[in-house]
Motif scaffolding. Structure first.
Motif, PDB file in Angstrom:
ATOM      1  N   MET A   1       1.252  -1.359  -0.018  1.00 15.86           N
ATOM      2  CA  MET A   1       0.059  -0.448  -0.002  1.00 15.86           C
ATOM      3  C   MET A   1       0.775   1.018  -0.382  1.00 15.86           C
ATOM      4  N   ALA A   2       0.811   2.702  -1.264  1.00 18.93           N
ATOM      5  CA  ALA A   2       0.977   3.592  -1.157  1.00 18.93           C
ATOM      6  C   ALA A   2       0.986   4.429   0.201  1.00 18.93           C
ATOM      7  N   LEU A   3       1.762   4.916   0.640  1.00 17.98           N
ATOM      8  CA  LEU A   3       2.126   6.282   1.557  1.00 17.98           C
ATOM      9  C   LEU A   3       1.048   7.282   0.898  1.00 17.98           C
ATOM     10  N   MET A   4       0.639   7.599   2.121  1.00 21.57           N
ATOM     11  CA  MET A   4      -0.186   9.379   2.090  1.00 21.57           C
ATOM     12  C   MET A   4      -0.562   9.734   3.033  1.00 21.57           C
ATOM     13  N   PRO A   5      -0.495  10.712   3.619  1.00 21.04           N
ATOM     14  CA  PRO A   5      -1.202  11.408   4.426  1.00 21.04           C
ATOM     15  C   PRO A   5      -2.561  10.754   5.104  1.00 21.04           C
ATOM     16  N   LYS A   6      -3.007  10.787   6.668  1.00 23.20           N
ATOM     17  CA  LYS A   6      -3.952  10.414   7.052  1.00 23.20           C
ATOM     18  C   LYS A   6      -4.773  11.441   6.557  1.00 23.20           C
ATOM     19  N   ARG A   7      -5.168  12.899   6.891  1.00 25.08           N
ATOM     20  CA  ARG A   7      -5.792  13.626   6.025  1.00 25.08           C
ATOM     21  C   ARG A   7      -5.105  14.949   6.012  1.00 25.08           C
ATOM     22  N   VAL A   8      -5.215  15.660   5.232  1.00 22.90           N
ATOM     23  CA  VAL A   8      -4.747  17.655   4.633  1.00 22.90           C
ATOM     24  C   VAL A   8      -5.743  18.820   5.451  1.00 22.90           C
ATOM     25  N   LYS A   9      -4.615  19.764   5.324  1.00 17.57           N
ATOM     26  CA  LYS A   9      -6.273  20.596   5.477  1.00 17.57           C
ATOM     27  C   LYS A   9      -6.974  21.088   4.324  1.00 17.57           C
ATOM     28  N   HIS A  10      -5.237  21.340   3.414  1.00 14.88           N
ATOM     29  CA  HIS A  10      -5.895  21.587   1.621  1.00 14.88           C
ATOM     30  C   HIS A  10      -6.205  20.504   1.126  1.00 14.88           C
ATOM     31  N   ARG A  11      -6.848  20.043  -0.073  1.00 12.68           N
ATOM     32  CA  ARG A  11      -7.075  18.534  -0.255  1.00 12.68           C
ATOM     33  C   ARG A  11      -5.961  18.887  -2.067  1.00 12.68           C
ATOM     34  N   LYS A  12      -6.029  20.019  -2.836  1.00 15.14           N
ATOM     35  CA  LYS A  12      -5.249  20.076  -3.628  1.00 15.14           C
ATOM     36  C   LYS A  12      -3.677  21.465  -3.074  1.00 15.14           C
ATOM     37  N   SER A  13      -2.772  20.985  -3.597  1.00 15.27           N
ATOM     38  CA  SER A  13      -1.609  22.121  -3.295  1.00 15.27           C
ATOM     39  C   SER A  13      -0.939  21.764  -4.539  1.00 15.27           C
ATOM     40  N   GLN A  14      -0.826  23.376  -4.653  1.00 14.94           N
ATOM     41  CA  GLN A  14      -0.066  24.228  -6.045  1.00 14.94           C
ATOM     42  C   GLN A  14       1.294  23.793  -6.650  1.00 14.94           C
ATOM     43  N   ARG A  15       1.838  23.417  -7.728  1.00 17.12           N
ATOM     44  CA  ARG A  15       3.396  23.405  -8.076  1.00 17.12           C
ATOM     45  C   ARG A  15       4.162  23.611  -7.255  1.00 17.12           C
TER      46      ARG A  15
ATOM     47  N   ARG B   1      18.637  -3.269   8.229  1.00 17.74           N
ATOM     48  CA  ARG B   1      17.558  -2.600   8.501  1.00 17.74           C
ATOM     49  C   ARG B   1      17.828  -1.445   8.280  1.00 17.74           C
ATOM     50  N   LEU B   2      15.892  -1.647   7.428  1.00 18.29           N
ATOM     51  CA  LEU B   2      15.798  -0.484   6.375  1.00 18.29           C
ATOM     52  C   LEU B   2      15.273   1.086   6.781  1.00 18.29           C
ATOM     53  N   TYR B   3      15.663   2.292   6.512  1.00 21.07           N
ATOM     54  CA  TYR B   3      14.745   3.463   7.018  1.00 21.07           C
ATOM     55  C   TYR B   3      14.360   3.993   6.099  1.00 21.07           C
ATOM     56  N   ILE B   4      13.505   4.937   6.184  1.00 17.54           N
ATOM     57  CA  ILE B   4      12.425   5.694   4.584  1.00 17.54           C
ATOM     58  C   ILE B   4      11.876   6.733   5.335  1.00 17.54           C
ATOM     59  N   ARG B   5      13.134   8.108   5.045  1.00 16.11           N
ATOM     60  CA  ARG B   5      13.459   9.183   5.000  1.00 16.11           C
ATOM     61  C   ARG B   5      12.469  10.286   4.589  1.00 16.11           C
ATOM     62  N   ILE B   6      11.765  10.113   3.554  1.00 18.58           N
ATOM     63  CA  ILE B   6      11.121  10.859   3.058  1.00 18.58           C
ATOM     64  C   ILE B   6       9.571  10.213   2.761  1.00 18.58           C
ATOM     65  N   PHE B   7       8.493  11.097   2.838  1.00 15.60           N
ATOM     66  CA  PHE B   7       7.351  11.025   2.944  1.00 15.60           C
ATOM     67  C   PHE B   7       6.322  11.618   2.134  1.00 15.60           C
ATOM     68  N   PRO B   8       5.545  10.772   1.206  1.00  8.58           N
ATOM     69  CA  PRO B   8       5.149  11.948   0.199  1.00  8.58           C
ATOM     70  C   PRO B   8       3.397  13.355   1.214  1.00  8.58           C
ATOM     71  N   THR B   9       3.298  14.028   0.874  1.00  6.32           N
ATOM     72  CA  THR B   9       2.690  14.906   1.817  1.00  6.32           C
ATOM     73  C   THR B   9       1.988  16.001   0.395  1.00  6.32           C
ATOM     74  N   LYS B  10       2.849  16.027  -0.646  1.00  7.59           N
ATOM     75  CA  LYS B  10       2.128  16.485  -1.701  1.00  7.59           C
ATOM     76  C   LYS B  10       1.308  16.354  -3.132  1.00  7.59           C
ATOM     77  N   SER B  11      -0.117  16.587  -2.629  1.00  3.90           N
ATOM     78  CA  SER B  11      -0.616  15.924  -4.141  1.00  3.90           C
ATOM     79  C   SER B  11      -0.560  16.493  -5.238  1.00  3.90           C
ATOM     80  N   VAL B  12      -1.049  15.329  -5.748  1.00  2.00           N
ATOM     81  CA  VAL B  12      -0.621  16.239  -7.704  1.00  2.00           C
ATOM     82  C   VAL B  12      -1.716  15.740  -8.301  1.00  2.00           C
ATOM     83  N   THR B  13      -2.325  16.897  -8.844  1.00  2.00           N
ATOM     84  CA  THR B  13      -3.919  16.568  -9.436  1.00  2.00           C
ATOM     85  C   THR B  13      -3.754  16.409 -10.877  1.00  2.00           C
TER      86      THR B  13
END
Length: 138
Positions: free
Chosen positions: A1-15, A64-76
């Protein structure tokens, strides 16, 4: 399952624009070796997951593997052959904004040669140029 935020303040972000080098998350902290981005760009949640699977298969039990980035930007995106107007489009996927110098993945508990091979497999999957970095002893 791909990573994504649980909830966001705004659904769409600018580039936005990727300016300058990373000042945070730019050194190896958790593991002994890291995979550092040399150029800026977006890394999608699917790409992060594909890299995780490839590294996990190689590391298996000993490291042991560590992932240091998280996808927080929504791309429309809007469907193809759609007329102008009618808004921005629906969120298509989630991406992590990566500046030059950001450490993407880290590994610990394996040799340098094994880390090199492991990160070579990951480098093929990444949309940005990357390099192997060692932990700096303070």
């Amino acid at each position: 399952m791909a990573l994504m935020p649980k909830r966001v303040k705004h659904r769409k972000s600018q580039r936005g624009r990727i300016k300058g080098n990373a000042t945070r998350g730019n050194r190896v902290i958790y593991g002994e070796y890291g995979l550092q981005a040399v150029e800026g760009g977006w890394v999608s949640a699917q790409t992060i997951e594909a890299g995780r699977i490839a590294a996990q298969q190689y590391v298996r039990g000993e490291g042991r593997l560590y992932i240091r980035i998280f996808p927080t930007k929504s791309v429309t995106s809007i469907p193809l052959e759609t007329r102008m107007g009618k808004g921005k489009g629906e969120p298509d996927y989630w991406a992590a904004v990566v500046k030059p110098g950001t450490v993407l993945y880290e590994v610990s508990g394996i040799t340098e040669q094994a880390a090199k091979i492991c990160f070579a497999r990951l480098a093929h999957k990444m949309p940005v140029r990357v390099r192997l970095v060692k932990r700096e002893l303070d």
